[in-house]
Design an enzyme around this catalytic site. Structure first.
Site, mmCIF file in Angstrom:
data_model
loop_
_atom_site.group_PDB
_atom_site.id
_atom_site.type_symbol
_atom_site.label_atom_id
_atom_site.label_comp_id
_atom_site.label_asym_id
_atom_site.label_seq_id
_atom_site.Cartn_x
_atom_site.Cartn_y
_atom_site.Cartn_z
ATOM 1 N N GLY A 256 -1.592 -13.202 -3.893
ATOM 2 C CA GLY A 256 -1.601 -12.045 -2.981
ATOM 3 C C GLY A 256 -0.232 -11.779 -2.390
ATOM 4 N N ARG A 282 22.487 17.038 -0.667
ATOM 5 C CA ARG A 282 22.708 17.549 0.687
ATOM 6 C C ARG A 282 24.214 17.592 1.007
ATOM 7 N NH1 ARG A 282 21.091 20.732 4.714
ATOM 8 N NH2 ARG A 282 21.659 19.907 6.772
ATOM 9 N N GLN A 293 31.522 7.818 3.407
ATOM 10 C CA GLN A 293 31.441 6.364 3.218
ATOM 11 C C GLN A 293 30.289 5.719 3.992
ATOM 12 O OE1 GLN A 293 35.149 4.337 3.809
ATOM 13 N NE2 GLN A 293 35.960 5.007 1.848
ATOM 14 N N GLY A 353 17.849 12.746 7.291
ATOM 15 C CA GLY A 353 17.990 13.536 8.511
ATOM 16 C C GLY A 353 16.648 14.110 8.938
ATOM 17 N N GLU A 377 -1.539 -10.325 4.237
ATOM 18 C CA GLU A 377 -1.487 -11.596 3.484
ATOM 19 C C GLU A 377 -0.703 -12.666 4.244
ATOM 20 O OE1 GLU A 377 -3.036 -11.594 0.411
ATOM 21 O OE2 GLU A 377 -3.363 -9.438 0.423
HETATM 22 C C1 LIG Z 1 -4.443 -2.718 7.017
HETATM 23 C C2 LIG Z 1 -4.854 -4.145 6.937
HETATM 24 C C3 LIG Z 1 -5.597 -4.589 5.859
HETATM 25 C C4 LIG Z 1 -6.044 -5.896 5.801
HETATM 26 N N1 LIG Z 1 -6.844 -6.281 4.758
HETATM 27 C C5 LIG Z 1 -7.395 -7.519 4.771
HETATM 28 C C6 LIG Z 1 -8.355 -7.900 3.780
HETATM 29 O O1 LIG Z 1 -8.633 -7.141 2.834
HETATM 30 N N2 LIG Z 1 -8.952 -9.113 3.872
HETATM 31 C C7 LIG Z 1 -8.669 -9.984 4.878
HETATM 32 O O2 LIG Z 1 -9.253 -11.073 4.912
HETATM 33 N N3 LIG Z 1 -7.755 -9.669 5.843
HETATM 34 C C8 LIG Z 1 -7.123 -8.459 5.804
HETATM 35 N N4 LIG Z 1 -6.209 -8.111 6.790
HETATM 36 C C9 LIG Z 1 -5.958 -9.051 7.888
HETATM 37 C C10 LIG Z 1 -4.548 -9.607 7.915
HETATM 38 O O3 LIG Z 1 -4.409 -10.601 6.952
HETATM 39 C C11 LIG Z 1 -4.310 -10.100 9.340
HETATM 40 O O4 LIG Z 1 -4.213 -8.948 10.166
HETATM 41 C C12 LIG Z 1 -3.055 -10.932 9.451
HETATM 42 O O5 LIG Z 1 -3.225 -12.166 8.804
HETATM 43 C C13 LIG Z 1 -2.667 -11.164 10.913
HETATM 44 O O6 LIG Z 1 -3.732 -11.623 11.660
HETATM 45 P P1 LIG Z 1 -4.050 -10.959 13.079
HETATM 46 O O7 LIG Z 1 -4.085 -9.484 12.883
HETATM 47 O O8 LIG Z 1 -5.245 -11.608 13.643
HETATM 48 O O9 LIG Z 1 -2.776 -11.275 13.962
HETATM 49 P P2 LIG Z 1 -2.597 -12.568 14.889
HETATM 50 O O10 LIG Z 1 -2.907 -13.789 14.111
HETATM 51 O O11 LIG Z 1 -3.333 -12.353 16.174
HETATM 52 O O12 LIG Z 1 -1.028 -12.516 15.171
HETATM 53 C C14 LIG Z 1 -0.452 -11.753 16.232
HETATM 54 C C15 LIG Z 1 1.046 -12.066 16.281
HETATM 55 O O13 LIG Z 1 1.240 -13.454 16.586
HETATM 56 C C16 LIG Z 1 2.020 -14.069 15.557
HETATM 57 N N5 LIG Z 1 1.538 -15.450 15.398
HETATM 58 C C17 LIG Z 1 0.264 -15.891 15.246
HETATM 59 N N6 LIG Z 1 0.237 -17.217 15.120
HETATM 60 C C18 LIG Z 1 1.540 -17.640 15.149
HETATM 61 C C19 LIG Z 1 2.200 -18.903 15.043
HETATM 62 N N7 LIG Z 1 1.495 -20.031 14.828
HETATM 63 N N8 LIG Z 1 3.538 -18.935 15.149
HETATM 64 C C20 LIG Z 1 4.264 -17.803 15.309
HETATM 65 N N9 LIG Z 1 3.712 -16.580 15.415
HETATM 66 C C21 LIG Z 1 2.367 -16.496 15.323
HETATM 67 C C22 LIG Z 1 1.773 -13.208 14.325
HETATM 68 O O14 LIG Z 1 2.826 -13.371 13.396
HETATM 69 C C23 LIG Z 1 1.733 -11.826 14.946
HETATM 70 O O15 LIG Z 1 3.071 -11.396 15.165
HETATM 71 C C24 LIG Z 1 -5.706 -6.807 6.835
HETATM 72 C C25 LIG Z 1 -4.924 -6.352 7.908
HETATM 73 C C26 LIG Z 1 -4.504 -5.057 7.970
HETATM 74 C C27 LIG Z 1 -3.683 -4.598 9.148
#
Ligand SMILES: Cc1cc2nc3c(=O)[nH]c(=O)nc-3n(C[C@H](O)[C@H](O)[C@H](O)COP(=O)(O)OP(=O)(O)OC[C@H]3O[C@@H](n4cnc5c(N)ncnc54)[C@H](O)[C@@H]3O)c2cc1C
Length: 398
Positions: A256, A282, A293, A353, A377
């Site tokens: 993935g 443009r 540049q 722009g 992912e």
């Molecule tokens: C449009 C879209 C499609 C998706 N499709 C799928 C799908 O088909 N199937 C599926 O299973 N999931 C899917 N997802 C889910 C996606 O994988 C998660 O949104 C992602 O893994 C982040 O999890 P969260 O949203 O809960 O963020 P959180 O885990 O709450 O993270 C919030 C913030 O905290 C940071 N953070 C969290 N833990 C730590 C750590 N230990 N150290 C440092 N920073 C940290 C994160 O990097 C982020 O900046 C999708 C998400 C979106 C937005």
């Protein structure tokens, strides 16, 4: 039609199929994207309309079974062929690569971890696209923190009863097969759940269609399992698979991540090519802006990042294809390519722009689509943790 550079794979990168076959596939998909996708992509995206007719053509081209072995109905091609196709799809419209992506992850986890009987049961229909797959790992409180999954599957005779709410299921409504992570007594287990496409089936319902900044035309939904029953034969890997689902899904997510990196290369390429074309058309202060540049510096940086992103992506794909450990490399490719796509889309918007900010051109679409690759992912913060952990193992001093 703008002249495009031809990209070939670096020497020494071995693969299981001829370069020629791969190049032919890439060229076929590129021509199809130019003919069938580009003319309608922005309109469908703005309308948030699912591209039914385009998906039918993708099925006919075999794009839902690129990496599925031929004896199970797929094209039997390698990951390098897959990422070439993903880049081409994303260069036309990123959502198309999303339609193939979680489907391919679901197929990949069955291919790697399913019993032979399970492979024969699901893969031939996944290969043709008759059955479309999705991946349901995340929950509201289990995104980065996947171990926090609360969706539960309880054994009852020859069946399991599933209860819980999953979030962010891309393709969830239209899919006929879900690779679902749910908690059992043994730990997190992967279930292969078949359903009829649609908002409701048995004890499964789509409770919310999530509105998004970009990545439109493809649904990402919240799904509720309210005592949905599945046969015990749906446990991936049979009884031996109990409690092993999370590890297996995370393994498939390496594919993935390589896919996300390829997708990022596609969006970045589209944004870069639009910018270098526009820069020559443009005129300001009596000459094309390409002769200023400051614009040349931007174009050089954009192209360099794109090339580096593509090479990292191909390298990770080759390692994974050859069965080598690719956690660090897949993470690096995803991290670098997604940040590059975000930067290149932003720079393309600047080079265009005012017109770049309008809905007349697809630049605003690239700009809205690019950030998803930073999050999906596994966020890039999490990628850095994965990369660092892998490096510390490889460079351990004792
Ligand atoms: C449009 C879209 C499609 C998706 N499709 C799928 C799908 O088909 N199937 C599926 O299973 N999931 C899917 N997802 C889910 C996606 O994988 C998660 O949104 C992602 O893994 C982040 O999890 P969260 O949203 O809960 O963020 P959180 O885990 O709450 O993270 C919030 C913030 O905290 C940071 N953070 C969290 N833990 C730590 C750590 N230990 N150290 C440092 N920073 C940290 C994160 O990097 C982020 O900046 C999708 C998400 C979106 C937005």
């Amino acid at each position: 039609m703008p002249r495009r550079a031809s990209f070939s794979y670096p020497r020494g990168m071995t693969a299981t199929i001829d370069q020629e076959v791969r190049d032919e596939l890439r060229a076929t998909v590129r021509r199809w994207v130019e003919r069938e996708v580009l003319p309608v992509a922005s309109e469908l995206e703005h309308a948030d309309e699912y591209p039914e007719a385009i998906v039918e053509q993708m099925k006919a081209m075999g794009l839902f079974g690129i990496t599925i072995p031929e004896d199970l109905g797929g094209l039997g091609l390698d990951l390098l062929a897959y990422i070439a196709v993903v880049e081409e799809l994303a260069a036309g419209w990123m959502s198309l690569s999303g339609i193939v992506n979680t489907h391919t992850i679901a197929a990949s986890v069955i291919m790697r971890n399913g019993t032979r009987e399970q492979q024969e049961r699901w893969l031939p229909r996944l290969a043709t696209g008759e059955l479309r797959g999705c991946l349901s790992l995340s929950e509201a409180d289990a995104g980065s923190d996947t171990r926090n999954i609360s969706c539960r599957a309880v054994r009852d005779g020859d069946e399991y009863e599933i209860a819980g709410t999953k979030m962010w299921v891309t393709n969830g409504e239209r899919a006929g097969l879900i690779a679902l992570a749910a908690r059992t007594d043994e730990g997190i287990t992967c279930f292969i759940v078949e359903k009829e496409p649609g908002p409701r089936f048995g004890g499964i319902s789509v409770s919310k269609n999530i509105g998004k900044l970009g990545y439109k035309g493809i649904e990402t939904v919240e799904m509720v399992y309210d005592g949905h029953r599945v046969d015990a034969s749906c446990v991936l890997g049979g009884d031996e698979g109990l409690g092993r689902g999370l590890g297996w899904i995370l393994g498939a997510l390496e594919v993935g991540r390589i896919n996300i990196a390829a997708r990022a290369c596609g969006v970045a390429r589209a944004a870069f090519e639009a910018a270098i074309r526009y820069a020559q058309e443009r005129v300001t202060f009596g000459k094309p802006i390409a002769e200023h540049q400051a614009i040349q510096q931007k174009l050089a940086d954009m192209a360099t990042k794109l090339e580096a992103a593509r090479l990292l992506t191909q390298h990770a794909a080759v390692l994974k294809q050859n069965g080598e450990r690719a956690d660090v490399e897949a993470g690096m490719a995803k991290l670098f390519a997604s940040e590059a796509a975000f930067e290149i889309a932003t720079e393309s918007l600047r080079i265009h722009g005012g017109v770049g900010y309008t809905t007349e051109l697809p630049i605003e679409r690239y700009y809205r689509d690019a950030p998803l690759m930073i999050i999906g992912e596994g966020t890039n913060e999490i990628q850095r943790l994965v990369i660092a952990r892998g490096l510390l193992k490889r460079y351990a001093i004792d």
